[in-house]
Write an enzyme that holds these catalytic residues in place. Structure first.
Site, PDB file in Angstrom:
ATOM      1  N   LYS A  38      53.666  28.558  42.810  1.00  0.00           N
ATOM      2  CA  LYS A  38      53.390  29.461  41.687  1.00  0.00           C
ATOM      3  C   LYS A  38      53.027  30.847  42.228  1.00  0.00           C
ATOM      4  O   LYS A  38      52.793  31.027  43.418  1.00  0.00           O
ATOM      5  CB  LYS A  38      52.242  28.909  40.840  1.00  0.00           C
ATOM      6  CG  LYS A  38      50.924  28.768  41.581  1.00  0.00           C
ATOM      7  CD  LYS A  38      49.853  28.132  40.719  1.00  0.00           C
ATOM      8  CE  LYS A  38      48.538  28.007  41.511  1.00  0.00           C
ATOM      9  NZ  LYS A  38      47.458  27.408  40.688  1.00  0.00           N
ATOM     10  N   ARG A 136      38.964  22.860  32.464  1.00  0.00           N
ATOM     11  CA  ARG A 136      39.930  23.945  32.294  1.00  0.00           C
ATOM     12  C   ARG A 136      41.065  23.464  31.399  1.00  0.00           C
ATOM     13  O   ARG A 136      41.230  23.944  30.293  1.00  0.00           O
ATOM     14  CB  ARG A 136      40.431  24.404  33.674  1.00  0.00           C
ATOM     15  CG  ARG A 136      41.123  25.731  33.676  1.00  0.00           C
ATOM     16  CD  ARG A 136      41.390  26.222  35.090  1.00  0.00           C
ATOM     17  NE  ARG A 136      42.267  25.342  35.846  1.00  0.00           N
ATOM     18  CZ  ARG A 136      42.677  25.593  37.101  1.00  0.00           C
ATOM     19  NH1 ARG A 136      42.255  26.684  37.720  1.00  0.00           N
ATOM     20  NH2 ARG A 136      43.474  24.758  37.724  1.00  0.00           N
ATOM     21  N   TYR A 264      40.411  61.024  45.839  1.00  0.00           N
ATOM     22  CA  TYR A 264      39.973  61.255  44.474  1.00  0.00           C
ATOM     23  C   TYR A 264      38.459  61.164  44.338  1.00  0.00           C
ATOM     24  O   TYR A 264      37.812  60.314  44.959  1.00  0.00           O
ATOM     25  CB  TYR A 264      40.603  60.226  43.524  1.00  0.00           C
ATOM     26  CG  TYR A 264      42.069  60.461  43.240  1.00  0.00           C
ATOM     27  CD1 TYR A 264      42.512  61.644  42.661  1.00  0.00           C
ATOM     28  CD2 TYR A 264      43.006  59.484  43.537  1.00  0.00           C
ATOM     29  CE1 TYR A 264      43.848  61.850  42.392  1.00  0.00           C
ATOM     30  CE2 TYR A 264      44.352  59.667  43.260  1.00  0.00           C
ATOM     31  CZ  TYR A 264      44.772  60.858  42.688  1.00  0.00           C
ATOM     32  OH  TYR A 264      46.098  61.051  42.422  1.00  0.00           O
ATOM     33  N   MET A 313      46.582  54.905  44.097  1.00  0.00           N
ATOM     34  CA  MET A 313      47.610  53.999  43.608  1.00  0.00           C
ATOM     35  C   MET A 313      48.626  53.661  44.694  1.00  0.00           C
ATOM     36  O   MET A 313      49.036  52.504  44.839  1.00  0.00           O
ATOM     37  CB  MET A 313      48.334  54.588  42.395  1.00  0.00           C
ATOM     38  CG  MET A 313      49.369  53.644  41.799  1.00  0.00           C
ATOM     39  SD  MET A 313      50.221  54.323  40.362  1.00  0.00           S
ATOM     40  CE  MET A 313      48.890  54.330  39.159  1.00  0.00           C
TER      41      MET A 313
END
Length: 368
Positions: A38, A136, A264, A313
């Site tokens: 997965k 779950r 930033y 990013m």
């Protein structure tokens, strides 16, 4: 290994085979092996990984969602594929592509039977999950009669396996809890088989279960993280090899003077003279902001270079003040020596989160 010329995730299929072989040595010869692929095979490329594992003997595959199973079928996987978290909206696709759903409550059981009946299915293989403590997904031990009554009303489906999920198989401080889960599952399985009149396969062990609870291997085991090189303990990690190396290059080097800032929001303000390197990888590639401000690091010329300022990013900046390096030089984010687990720990997370988060825009290459 070739030197990086761009950001690349380099995947060693020989290491994958080594890990698979090591895990197989823990099993009886008649115990089946379900490879968990997965989440893009934990970030490594599910189609390539599954095809390779199929050629070396994996019996079953597991994915989270139906769309992942469909992609594997289109990539040539012919082995059975268990969909761990199917949704009723995907039942048509599941049957169309011969995927095997986990039926975990009355709603999905009833709806899958309804869908299978409309498609004239007979003895379609399904898997029934029981909740033994993870809370779950899964039926409870009190639902056996309900399930058996429903099965008696239809010939559209047949139960291929019963399974559950261990909560803390890697934590030996929770051994009593794990043993209670195993005991509960055995009782459920016995009750189920006696009620329906046949014995489906049983599986409860994940990677740490394989390594720590051989008495619970039953008919099949499931391994995800172990295949990719992590054993959830220092002892077991010695026998496994991380299959992926994430590396990039230095795009630019800057000299930063006292009082100047980097990145930033002035996330780093220099208290002296520094050299920094800018690398073409950022939070859009899976290196989250939690690794910034000198928590995480990369390796250049065998030395740690802390990530400074905020992760951007598409870029990170690292401190190379004490490293003799040049623009274009290779940089290691993680590999078999400085592992994804090592880097993840700097941000108080786990290897699973880091490796599954590597963006698919990062180029994958494969070593055979």
């Amino acid at each position: 290994m070739p030197k990086a010329e761009e950001t690349v995730l380099e995947i060693d299929l020989n290491a994958l085979k080594k890990n698979y072989t090591h895990l197989k040595t823990k099993l009886n010869s008649n115990t089946k092996f379900m490879a968990v692929v997965k989440a893009f095979a934990y970030g490594n490329d599910a189609a390539v990984i599954a095809n390779f594992l199929q050629t070396i003997g994996a019996n079953y595959f597991a994915v989270a969602y139906a769309s992942e199973g469909v992609q594997l079928r289109k990539a040539g996987i012919t082995a059975p594929i268990l969909v761990l978290h199917p949704l009723p909206s995907n039942f048509d696709a599941i049957i169309e592509h011969c995927l095997e759903p986990n039926l975990y409550n009355s709603k999905v059981l009833n709806e899958f039977i309804k869908t299978a009946a409309t498609k004239n299915q007979n003895n379609y293989p399904v898997h029934i999950k029981f909740n033994t403590g993870l809370n779950r997904l899964g039926f409870t031990k009190n639902d056996v009669k309900l399930i058996s009554n429903k099965l008696a009303e239809t010939s559209t489906i047949k139960v291929a396996s019963l399974f559950s999920h261990l909560v803390a198989s890697e934590d030996l401080n929770e051994k009593a809890f794990t043993l209670h889960q195993i005991h509960t599952f055995k009782n459920i399985a016995d009750n189920f088989s006696n009620t329906v009149g046949y014995k489906p396969m049983l599986h409860i062990c994940n990677t740490s279960g394989i390594l720590n609870y051989p008495e619970a291997h039953f008919d099949m085991v499931r391994s995800g993280i172990g295949l990719y090189g992590f054993g959830n303990s220092e002892t077991e990690n010695k026998h496994l090899t991380p299959i992926a190396t994430l590396k990039t290059i230095i795009s630019q080097i800057h000299t930063i003077k006292k009082g100047e800032s980097v990145g930033y929001n002035r996330g780093f303000i220099s208290d002296g003279n520094y050299k920094t390197a800018t690398l073409p990888i950022g939070h859009a590639d899976g290196i989250g902001r939690q690794y910034g401000k000198q928590k995480g690091y990369v390796v250049i010329k065998g030395k740690k270079a802390p990530i400074i300022g905020n992760v951007c990013m598409d870029m990170i900046m690292v401190n190379i003040t004490n490293i003799d390096c040049n623009e274009g030089d290779e940089t290691i984010i993680f590999d078999k020596n400085t592992t994804a687990e090592d880097l993840a720990q700097t941000a108080n997370t786990i290897s699973y989160e880091l490796i599954t988060g590597i963006s698919q825009r990062v180029k994958r290459t494969f070593l055979k």
